[in-house]
Write an enzyme that holds these catalytic residues in place. Structure first.
Site, PDB file in Angstrom:
ATOM      1  N   GLU A 173      -1.271  -1.426  -8.893  1.00 18.96           N
ATOM      2  CA  GLU A 173      -0.435  -2.249  -8.019  1.00 18.96           C
ATOM      3  C   GLU A 173       0.550  -3.085  -8.848  1.00 18.96           C
ATOM      4  O   GLU A 173       0.608  -4.308  -8.741  1.00 18.96           O
ATOM      5  CB  GLU A 173      -1.293  -3.130  -7.089  1.00 18.96           C
ATOM      6  CG  GLU A 173      -2.130  -2.286  -6.144  1.00 18.96           C
ATOM      7  CD  GLU A 173      -2.780  -3.044  -4.991  1.00 18.96           C
ATOM      8  OE1 GLU A 173      -2.734  -4.283  -4.959  1.00 18.96           O
ATOM      9  OE2 GLU A 173      -3.346  -2.368  -4.102  1.00 18.96           O
ATOM     10  N   GLU A 295      -6.692   4.002  -3.305  1.00 22.29           N
ATOM     11  CA  GLU A 295      -7.353   2.923  -2.553  1.00 22.29           C
ATOM     12  C   GLU A 295      -7.047   3.116  -1.076  1.00 22.29           C
ATOM     13  O   GLU A 295      -5.884   3.090  -0.671  1.00 22.29           O
ATOM     14  CB  GLU A 295      -6.883   1.537  -3.017  1.00 22.29           C
ATOM     15  CG  GLU A 295      -7.397   1.178  -4.402  1.00 22.29           C
ATOM     16  CD  GLU A 295      -7.098  -0.260  -4.813  1.00 22.29           C
ATOM     17  OE1 GLU A 295      -6.987  -1.139  -3.933  1.00 22.29           O
ATOM     18  OE2 GLU A 295      -6.961  -0.491  -6.031  1.00 22.29           O
TER      19      GLU A 295
HETATM   20  O1  AHR Z   1      -9.845  -3.089  -3.344  1.00 20.06           O
HETATM   21  C1  AHR Z   1      -9.540  -4.443  -3.394  1.00 20.06           C
HETATM   22  C2  AHR Z   1      -8.155  -4.710  -3.970  1.00 20.06           C
HETATM   23  O2  AHR Z   1      -7.186  -4.217  -3.114  1.00 20.06           O
HETATM   24  C3  AHR Z   1      -7.843  -4.081  -5.285  1.00 20.06           C
HETATM   25  O3  AHR Z   1      -8.310  -4.810  -6.355  1.00 20.06           O
HETATM   26  C4  AHR Z   1      -6.357  -4.044  -5.293  1.00 20.06           C
HETATM   27  O4  AHR Z   1      -5.837  -2.992  -6.053  1.00 20.06           O
HETATM   28  C5  AHR Z   1      -6.001  -3.942  -3.827  1.00 20.06           C
HETATM   29  O5  AHR Z   1      -5.033  -4.836  -3.457  1.00 20.06           O
END
Ligand code: AHR
Length: 487
Positions: A173, A295
């Protein structure tokens, strides 16, 4: 009545097994307590890893596990996590709950976990607060067999052979917690960092660039334009957050309208993937670069009374339906989606496993992974669905979601009835062929039913509720159910 027609002559390619991947971050009780308890714990363990949790992970044929973050990755300095555990540096986990991280779970422990589970490691390196040299030396420490000082350090820490880690993320991110970069700046930074992530021996690194959030096509465009030549994968993060960040749902106490909103957001993932895939197609028509949805999952309010920074939430049949929606659409998009990692494995967000002390429970989401196992590395088959919608005036989705694949002459169809109240009659046909036999497994329950440490009613059952007539399967799916039917 809903109709599903499977066409064996039409396929989008192989469903990568990595679509059924996982993610474990140094966040809350995911690693510490959930997976790793240390060798001296009274909880049964092997080299510090909980036996019960490892066995559950292994039973899913887990293909890949992403670590150490998440946002944590861009604060993580790998050298803090090697050498004698008692001498490791302590830090404050500023992203997640402000707790002390003692670094007792580091590189060697993660790779030991992957060995025990039988999965491949996927490591995300630190771009946000780490140096090029630091990342370069981590790759060397992991993958080189040369007699360098860095490799000698690994030998001194008890590991002779290189691990040969393949999946390598360059930052997490980077548009947000990983450094707040603009895409142009990140694209250049990616080019620089990845260049020093060297290839050692036979092992070939699969380099993953930080990709967009949700439908941020501008990020994808810039990354593909400027860095496609030196990436193997581009990540995508997209969570299902009904109510949005400021009005997140409770994981267990929600209305039918919340349920429909959740399903609609989950189903919208396909639109996002196709948006990004269309841009990728322009720069990479051969589809060499994989879209890595590293994710995804439901993000609800934390359980009352728990640390808000630990992101601990329960998991109901609503989560199961969201998992089924995602898997079906990932399968459909298998020509571009090469990997997906649910967030996160244990005790965090849409977890497949919850623990409390020495107790463990498998969530409905876990069981959906189980029901979909046969799709891994199978040939995707096009599958046409005709079904009514379920929902309200604002949010509606097809009441049936499904996907199909074929491996070793067996066809696997996974299908769900997303309607929370009504049964769904479904007729299943194979184009130009008669179905000779079928067997099945099913998961069902009320939309807000869940498993806890006292009572775990949600489990997979054998499914026999269908008939075969004129070469077609006729079945009636209970409300809120996910089934696997093998033809
Ligand atoms: O999964 C939780 C968080 O969500 C992670 O650390 C991040 O990459 C995302 O914003």
């Amino acid at each position: 009545m809903a109709k599903i027609a499977i066409d064996r002559s039409r396929s989008g390619g192989t469903i990568s097994r990595y679509i059924y991947g996982h993610f474990a971050e140094h966040l809350g009780r995911c690693i510490y307590g959930g997976i790793f308890v240390g060798k001296d714990s009274a909880i049964p363990n092997v080299n510090g890893m909980r036996k019960d949790v490892v066995a559950a992970m292994k039973a899913l044929n887990m293909p890949v596990l992403r670590w150490p973050g998440g946002c944590f990755a861009d604060e993580y300095h790998w050298r803090d996590g090697i050498g004698p555990q008692s001498a490791r540096k302590r830090m404050v986990n500023t992203n997640w709950g402000g707790v002390v991280e003692d670094n007792s779970f580091g590189t060697h422990e993660f790779l030991e976990l992957c060995r025990q589970v039988g999965c491949e490691p996927y490591i995300t390196g630190n771009v946000g607060s780490g140096t090029v040299r630091e990342m370069s030396e981590w790759v060397e420490y992991l993958n080189s067999d040369g007699d360098s000082t860095v490799v000698q350090e690994r030998w001194a820490n008890g590991r002779k052979d290189a691990w040969g880690v393949k999946f390598w993320g360059v930052g997490n991110e980077s548009w947000g917690c990983g450094g707040n970069m603009r895409p142009e700046y990140y694209a250049d930074t990616y080019r620089r960092y990845q260049g020093f992530c060297r290839q050692y021996g036979e092992n070939k690194l699969y380099k993953i660039a930080c990709g967009p959030s949700d439908a941020d096509t501008a990020w994808t465009e810039v990354l593909m334009k400027n860095a496609a030549f030196c990436m193997d994968g581009l990540s995508l993060h997209s969570y299902t957050i009904p109510g949005g960040w400021s009005h997140k749902n409770s994981a267990t106490e929600f209305t039918k309208d919340d349920y429909f909103e959740t399903l609609a957001i989950a189903a919208d993932m396909e639109r996002k993937i196709r948006l990004h895939a269309a841009i990728m197609d322009r720069y990479d028509p051969e589809k060499r670069i994989g879209l890595i949805v590293d994710e995804w999952g439901n993000w609800f309010e934390v359980e009352p009374g728990t640390n808000p920074g630990f992101l601990y939430q329960q998991n109901t049949m609503r989560d199961a339906m969201v998992a089924a929606i995602h898997f079906d659409l990932f399968n459909r998009c298998c020509d571009r989606v090469f990997m997906a990692n649910i967030a996160q494995t244990v005790n965090v967000l849409q977890a497949i496993i919850l623990t409390e002390g020495d107790r463990m429970v498998l969530t409905p989401t876990y069981h959906v992974f189980d029901l979909y196992k046969a799709h891994m590395d199978a040939r995707q088959l096009d599958c046409y669905i005709e079904a009514e919608k379920t929902g309200n005036e604002k949010y509606a989705v097809s009441s049936v979601t499904a996907s199909a694949s074929e491996k070793d002459g067996t066809i696997t169809l996974t299908l769900s009835n997303l309607d929370p109240d009504r049964e769904q009659e479904v007729e299943i046909a194979l184009r130009d062929e008669a179905i000779a036999g079928a067997k099945g497994r099913i998961l069902s329950g009320k939309m807000d039913a869940y498993n806890d440490f006292e009572n775990a009613p949600i489990a997979i059952r054998e499914y026999t509720g269908f008939t075969i007539k004129d070469g077609r399967v006729a079945t009636t799916l209970p409300p809120c159910s996910v089934a696997e039917i093998t033809l």
